[in-house]
Design a protein around this motif. Structure first.
Motif, mmCIF file in Angstrom:
data_model
loop_
_atom_site.group_PDB
_atom_site.id
_atom_site.type_symbol
_atom_site.label_atom_id
_atom_site.label_comp_id
_atom_site.label_asym_id
_atom_site.label_seq_id
_atom_site.Cartn_x
_atom_site.Cartn_y
_atom_site.Cartn_z
ATOM 1 N N HIS A 164 5.085 -35.252 35.317
ATOM 2 C CA HIS A 164 4.118 -36.287 35.687
ATOM 3 C C HIS A 164 3.675 -36.011 37.116
ATOM 4 C CE1 HIS A 164 3.186 -40.439 37.279
ATOM 5 N NE2 HIS A 164 2.454 -40.421 36.191
ATOM 6 N N VAL A 165 2.369 -35.962 37.326
ATOM 7 C CA VAL A 165 1.822 -35.663 38.649
ATOM 8 C C VAL A 165 1.176 -36.920 39.220
ATOM 9 C CG1 VAL A 165 0.235 -34.235 39.987
ATOM 10 C CG2 VAL A 165 1.418 -33.266 38.002
ATOM 11 N N VAL A 166 1.687 -37.382 40.340
ATOM 12 C CA VAL A 166 1.113 -38.528 41.036
ATOM 13 C C VAL A 166 0.020 -38.009 41.967
ATOM 14 C CG1 VAL A 166 1.544 -40.462 42.594
ATOM 15 C CG2 VAL A 166 3.289 -39.788 40.927
ATOM 16 N N ILE A 167 -1.215 -38.264 41.605
ATOM 17 C CA ILE A 167 -2.346 -37.830 42.426
ATOM 18 C C ILE A 167 -2.660 -38.966 43.390
ATOM 19 C CG2 ILE A 167 -4.732 -37.024 42.410
ATOM 20 C CD1 ILE A 167 -4.269 -36.071 39.530
ATOM 21 N N ASP A 168 -2.170 -38.841 44.600
ATOM 22 C CA ASP A 168 -2.275 -39.911 45.602
ATOM 23 C C ASP A 168 -3.480 -39.642 46.503
ATOM 24 O OD1 ASP A 168 -1.837 -42.070 47.204
ATOM 25 O OD2 ASP A 168 -0.018 -41.299 48.142
ATOM 26 N N GLY A 186 -13.752 -39.135 54.177
ATOM 27 C CA GLY A 186 -12.308 -39.187 54.271
ATOM 28 C C GLY A 186 -11.661 -37.979 53.615
ATOM 29 N N PRO A 187 -10.338 -37.879 53.711
ATOM 30 C CA PRO A 187 -9.643 -36.739 53.095
ATOM 31 C C PRO A 187 -9.701 -36.808 51.579
ATOM 32 C CG PRO A 187 -8.066 -38.348 53.919
ATOM 33 C CD PRO A 187 -9.409 -38.806 54.389
ATOM 34 N N MET A 188 -9.896 -35.674 50.949
ATOM 35 C CA MET A 188 -9.922 -35.596 49.493
ATOM 36 C C MET A 188 -9.194 -34.345 49.023
ATOM 37 S SD MET A 188 -13.476 -37.063 47.896
ATOM 38 C CE MET A 188 -14.650 -36.169 48.895
ATOM 39 N N LEU A 189 -8.713 -34.406 47.795
ATOM 40 C CA LEU A 189 -8.077 -33.262 47.157
ATOM 41 C C LEU A 189 -9.152 -32.323 46.622
ATOM 42 C CD1 LEU A 189 -5.760 -35.716 45.480
ATOM 43 C CD2 LEU A 189 -4.713 -33.615 46.309
ATOM 44 N N GLU A 190 -9.008 -31.050 46.917
ATOM 45 C CA GLU A 190 -9.930 -30.057 46.380
ATOM 46 C C GLU A 190 -9.505 -29.712 44.948
ATOM 47 O OE1 GLU A 190 -12.624 -29.171 47.728
ATOM 48 O OE2 GLU A 190 -12.297 -30.058 49.708
ATOM 49 N N ASP A 214 4.299 -35.433 43.527
ATOM 50 C CA ASP A 214 3.208 -36.229 44.088
ATOM 51 C C ASP A 214 2.477 -35.391 45.123
ATOM 52 O OD1 ASP A 214 4.279 -37.532 46.999
ATOM 53 O OD2 ASP A 214 5.851 -36.981 45.571
ATOM 54 N N VAL A 215 1.154 -35.457 45.045
ATOM 55 C CA VAL A 215 0.298 -34.650 45.910
ATOM 56 C C VAL A 215 -0.720 -35.559 46.581
ATOM 57 C CG1 VAL A 215 0.563 -32.511 44.619
ATOM 58 C CG2 VAL A 215 -1.206 -34.117 43.952
ATOM 59 N N ARG A 216 -1.067 -35.192 47.823
ATOM 60 C CA ARG A 216 -2.061 -35.970 48.572
ATOM 61 C C ARG A 216 -2.712 -35.072 49.600
ATOM 62 N NH1 ARG A 216 2.803 -37.458 49.356
ATOM 63 N NH2 ARG A 216 2.530 -39.296 48.060
ATOM 64 N N PRO A 217 -3.923 -35.369 50.009
ATOM 65 C CA PRO A 217 -4.576 -34.543 51.024
ATOM 66 C C PRO A 217 -4.018 -34.842 52.416
ATOM 67 C CG PRO A 217 -6.002 -36.353 50.423
ATOM 68 C CD PRO A 217 -4.810 -36.434 49.514
ATOM 69 N N MET A 218 -3.984 -33.840 53.245
ATOM 70 C CA MET A 218 -3.555 -34.028 54.619
ATOM 71 C C MET A 218 -4.509 -34.989 55.322
ATOM 72 S SD MET A 218 -3.307 -31.146 57.631
ATOM 73 C CE MET A 218 -5.093 -31.132 57.907
ATOM 74 N N PRO A 219 -3.985 -35.962 56.067
ATOM 75 C CA PRO A 219 -4.887 -36.881 56.801
ATOM 76 C C PRO A 219 -5.832 -36.091 57.709
ATOM 77 C CG PRO A 219 -2.624 -37.682 56.866
ATOM 78 C CD PRO A 219 -2.575 -36.303 56.254
ATOM 79 N N GLY A 220 -7.077 -36.460 57.618
ATOM 80 C CA GLY A 220 -8.075 -35.793 58.434
ATOM 81 C C GLY A 220 -8.694 -34.586 57.792
ATOM 82 N N ALA A 221 -8.186 -34.193 56.593
ATOM 83 C CA ALA A 221 -8.743 -33.024 55.913
ATOM 84 C C ALA A 221 -10.055 -33.417 55.230
ATOM 85 C CB ALA A 221 -7.753 -32.495 54.884
ATOM 86 N N HIS A 222 -11.081 -32.608 55.369
ATOM 87 C CA HIS A 222 -12.390 -32.879 54.754
ATOM 88 C C HIS A 222 -12.850 -31.644 54.001
ATOM 89 C CE1 HIS A 222 -13.015 -36.707 56.864
ATOM 90 N NE2 HIS A 222 -12.464 -36.121 57.896
#
Length: 222
Positions: A164-168, A186-190, A214-222
């Motif tokens: 199960h992948v938590v896409i945060d 804002g930051p988003m997952l590519e 669980d995966v999330r984009p680094m804060p500030g990543a664009h």
């Protein structure tokens, strides 16, 4: 052309679905993507158990043996609880949980027969914590997480890797930009980066399986 088997993407969405297709094809798999509507992909209503069974029968006839499934079907819903109807709750639940149930009931016997396989379920931050106006969405995502945990414990000994992948966070796509005003700021997952995480789970050795990521984009990543 010989392939490593078939990967079914159950619930194709532009952006991330395209990235999953590209990554698994590059890895040597035949990829079959399913959505409710027709088009370049297989059209199947996965809420319907009979339609889901017919899909898998067609795969048996027309595609290499099933290697795994990525369940990515979902129905986003955000509204105050008192403005959420029982029908809406049922629709959201069917989209995310019933589809996963139907697909798993078809996929698992085929994987048992092969002695191996992989089931990956896409969750969200709402799988772990429910915010205001997400009563329908989060309750369905909680249920999907519970289903994945049950299947992992029941069928791991069959050689079936369930994760199960938590896409945060938000996944970059045209649909995301339309649905969430200002999301591009804002930051988003590519999509390709997220697809790579699914690929790594899919190819993990049995001695070191991940059952939740669980995966999330680094804060500030664009």
């Amino acid at each position: 052309m010989s392939t490593l088997g078939t990967v079914l993407i159950a619930g194709h969405a532009a952006g991330f679905g395209d990235a999953l297709e590209a990554r698994f094809k590059a890895g040597g798999y035949t990829v079959v993507s399913v959505s409710r509507s027709a088009g370049p992909r297989w059209a199947t209503d996965l809420r319907d158990p009979q339609a889901t069974a017919r899909l898998f029968d067609a795969l048996d006839r027309n595609a290499p043996p099933l290697a795994g499934v990525v369940h990515n079907a979902m129905q986003f819903h955000r509204a105050p609880f008192l403005q959420t109807s029982a029908q809406t709750l049922q629709d959201v639940w069917q989209s995310m949980v019933l589809t996963a149930f139907n697909v798993s009931q078809q996929a698992i016997p085929r994987m048992q027969a092969a002695g191996r396989g992989c089931l990956i379920f896409s969750g969200a931050s709402g799988s772990l914590r429910a915010g205001p106006q997400f009563s329908a969405f989060s309750s369905a995502k909680f249920a999907l997480r519970g289903l994945s945990q049950a299947l992992a414990r029941e069928h791991g000994a069959d050689g079936i890797h369930v994760a199960h992948v938590v896409i945060d966070g938000l996944i970059r796509s045209q649909r995301t930009a339309q649905r969430f005003e200002g999301a591009d700021n804002g930051p988003m997952l590519e999509p390709a980066d997220l697809a790579e995480q699914y690929w790594q789970i899919f190819r993990q050795p049995p001695s070191a399986w991940t059952h939740e990521l669980d995966v999330r984009p680094m804060p500030g990543a664009h």
